[in-house]
Design a protein around this motif. Sequence first.
Motif, PDB file in Angstrom:
ATOM      1  N   UNK A 143       0.843  -1.196   0.000  1.00 47.08           N
ATOM      2  CA  UNK A 143       0.000   0.000   0.000  1.00 47.08           C
ATOM      3  C   UNK A 143       0.878   1.245   0.000  1.00 47.08           C
ATOM      4  N   UNK A 144       0.898   2.012  -1.090  1.00 45.89           N
ATOM      5  CA  UNK A 144       1.711   3.234  -1.132  1.00 45.89           C
ATOM      6  C   UNK A 144       1.213   4.276  -0.141  1.00 45.89           C
ATOM      7  N   UNK A 145       2.124   5.159   0.276  1.00 49.21           N
ATOM      8  CA  UNK A 145       1.742   6.270   1.134  1.00 49.21           C
ATOM      9  C   UNK A 145       0.827   7.225   0.385  1.00 49.21           C
ATOM     10  N   UNK A 146       0.086   8.027   1.135  1.00 51.51           N
ATOM     11  CA  UNK A 146      -0.745   9.054   0.520  1.00 51.51           C
ATOM     12  C   UNK A 146       0.126  10.223   0.087  1.00 51.51           C
ATOM     13  N   UNK A 147      -0.431  11.116  -0.728  1.00 50.63           N
ATOM     14  CA  UNK A 147       0.335  12.225  -1.279  1.00 50.63           C
ATOM     15  C   UNK A 147      -0.581  13.419  -1.497  1.00 50.63           C
ATOM     16  N   UNK A 148      -0.132  14.595  -1.033  1.00 46.38           N
ATOM     17  CA  UNK A 148      -0.824  15.847  -1.321  1.00 46.38           C
ATOM     18  C   UNK A 148      -0.089  16.494  -2.488  1.00 46.38           C
ATOM     19  N   UNK A 160       8.133  10.048  -7.140  1.00 45.05           N
ATOM     20  CA  UNK A 160       8.959  10.181  -5.943  1.00 45.05           C
ATOM     21  C   UNK A 160       8.248   9.623  -4.711  1.00 45.05           C
ATOM     22  N   UNK A 161       6.941   9.847  -4.615  1.00 40.21           N
ATOM     23  CA  UNK A 161       6.189   9.309  -3.486  1.00 40.21           C
ATOM     24  C   UNK A 161       6.172   7.784  -3.533  1.00 40.21           C
ATOM     25  N   UNK A 162       5.930   7.232  -4.716  1.00 43.81           N
ATOM     26  CA  UNK A 162       5.902   5.778  -4.861  1.00 43.81           C
ATOM     27  C   UNK A 162       7.292   5.196  -4.635  1.00 43.81           C
ATOM     28  N   UNK A 179      -4.534   1.483 -12.936  1.00 45.51           N
ATOM     29  CA  UNK A 179      -5.804   2.136 -12.624  1.00 45.51           C
ATOM     30  C   UNK A 179      -5.969   2.335 -11.116  1.00 45.51           C
ATOM     31  N   UNK A 180      -5.594   1.311 -10.330  1.00 46.29           N
ATOM     32  CA  UNK A 180      -5.705   1.425  -8.874  1.00 46.29           C
ATOM     33  C   UNK A 180      -4.751   2.490  -8.325  1.00 46.29           C
ATOM     34  N   UNK A 181      -3.538   2.510  -8.861  1.00 48.65           N
ATOM     35  CA  UNK A 181      -2.570   3.510  -8.419  1.00 48.65           C
ATOM     36  C   UNK A 181      -3.012   4.918  -8.804  1.00 48.65           C
ATOM     37  N   UNK A 182      -3.542   5.062 -10.016  1.00 46.94           N
ATOM     38  CA  UNK A 182      -4.015   6.370 -10.463  1.00 46.94           C
ATOM     39  C   UNK A 182      -5.133   6.878  -9.550  1.00 46.94           C
ATOM     40  N   UNK A 183      -6.041   5.983  -9.177  1.00 50.61           N
ATOM     41  CA  UNK A 183      -7.125   6.375  -8.278  1.00 50.61           C
ATOM     42  C   UNK A 183      -6.587   6.721  -6.892  1.00 50.61           C
ATOM     43  N   UNK A 184      -5.595   5.970  -6.429  1.00 46.12           N
ATOM     44  CA  UNK A 184      -4.994   6.214  -5.108  1.00 46.12           C
ATOM     45  C   UNK A 184      -4.382   7.609  -5.035  1.00 46.12           C
ATOM     46  N   UNK A 185      -3.672   8.011  -6.101  1.00 52.20           N
ATOM     47  CA  UNK A 185      -2.990   9.303  -6.104  1.00 52.20           C
ATOM     48  C   UNK A 185      -3.862  10.434  -6.659  1.00 52.20           C
ATOM     49  N   UNK A 186      -4.998  10.095  -7.244  1.00 51.46           N
ATOM     50  CA  UNK A 186      -5.874  11.126  -7.795  1.00 51.46           C
ATOM     51  C   UNK A 186      -5.354  11.741  -9.076  1.00 51.46           C
ATOM     52  N   UNK A 187      -4.717  10.920  -9.929  1.00 43.12           N
ATOM     53  CA  UNK A 187      -4.176  11.403 -11.205  1.00 43.12           C
ATOM     54  C   UNK A 187      -4.725  10.538 -12.330  1.00 43.12           C
TER      55      UNK A 187
END
Length: 249
Positions: free
Chosen positions: A5-10, A23-25, A44-52
Amino acid sequence: MTAFAPDSLVLNRKLPLWYQVSQSLRASILGRAPEASLRLPTEEQLAAHYGVSVLTMRQALKELEEEGLISRHRRRGTFIEPGARRGAPRRLLGSIDAIVAQQSGERTTILGHGAEPVPGELAEYFPEDAEVVTYRRLRCDGESGEPTNWAENAVRPDIAEQIDLADLERWPMTKVLRDGVGVRISRITDTVEARLADPPTAELLKVPLLSPILHYTGVTYDESGRVVDVARIRYRGDRFSFSVTVDAE
């Protein structure tokens, strides 16, 4: 999500989104628990996680693939490379996550910590403090055990009393301050210069006395403009390089 589970990112809209995500990943990959899955979530899951967008996510993954941190296999998915090297050049574009990623992925030993008078060379950063709390840590490659760098962090006493030493064994100081203590970091100024290894550095890093090292100084400021931490890190010159990329607007 998978077990990894990757960390969250603002996200900072002033910097390229793919760069911030990569860099966050990267920091999440290098700082992962030993038992964590090597399989990454889907694009797709990663894109949704980071909001990109998926396109942005694909560009971020390409960056990590070129660095050798991940491998991508058609129909099988994307996997973390367990033997990936940590000494690749760092591209710094002013992101806090870039600093975290730069310091992640190594086994850390705390050599000592405690309050001491503010060193003369750091007095300009702590004009209101008579003492700082200094943390000394040795970092080694997670696989070979080879020493790669050692760090001294001078931290404001009111902040240091909130630091959990167990966090410092798992995370870089920047991540401890931001995510563990809750410091709202406004900026970090970096200086990297060539120096010669003094006796303590030569002994800790197992390099010849007076051999070239990279000396990094990072000054961390909170949102009020006060200095929170001054990091002085000595890197083995044969294991690290730094590069800065400036994008025209």
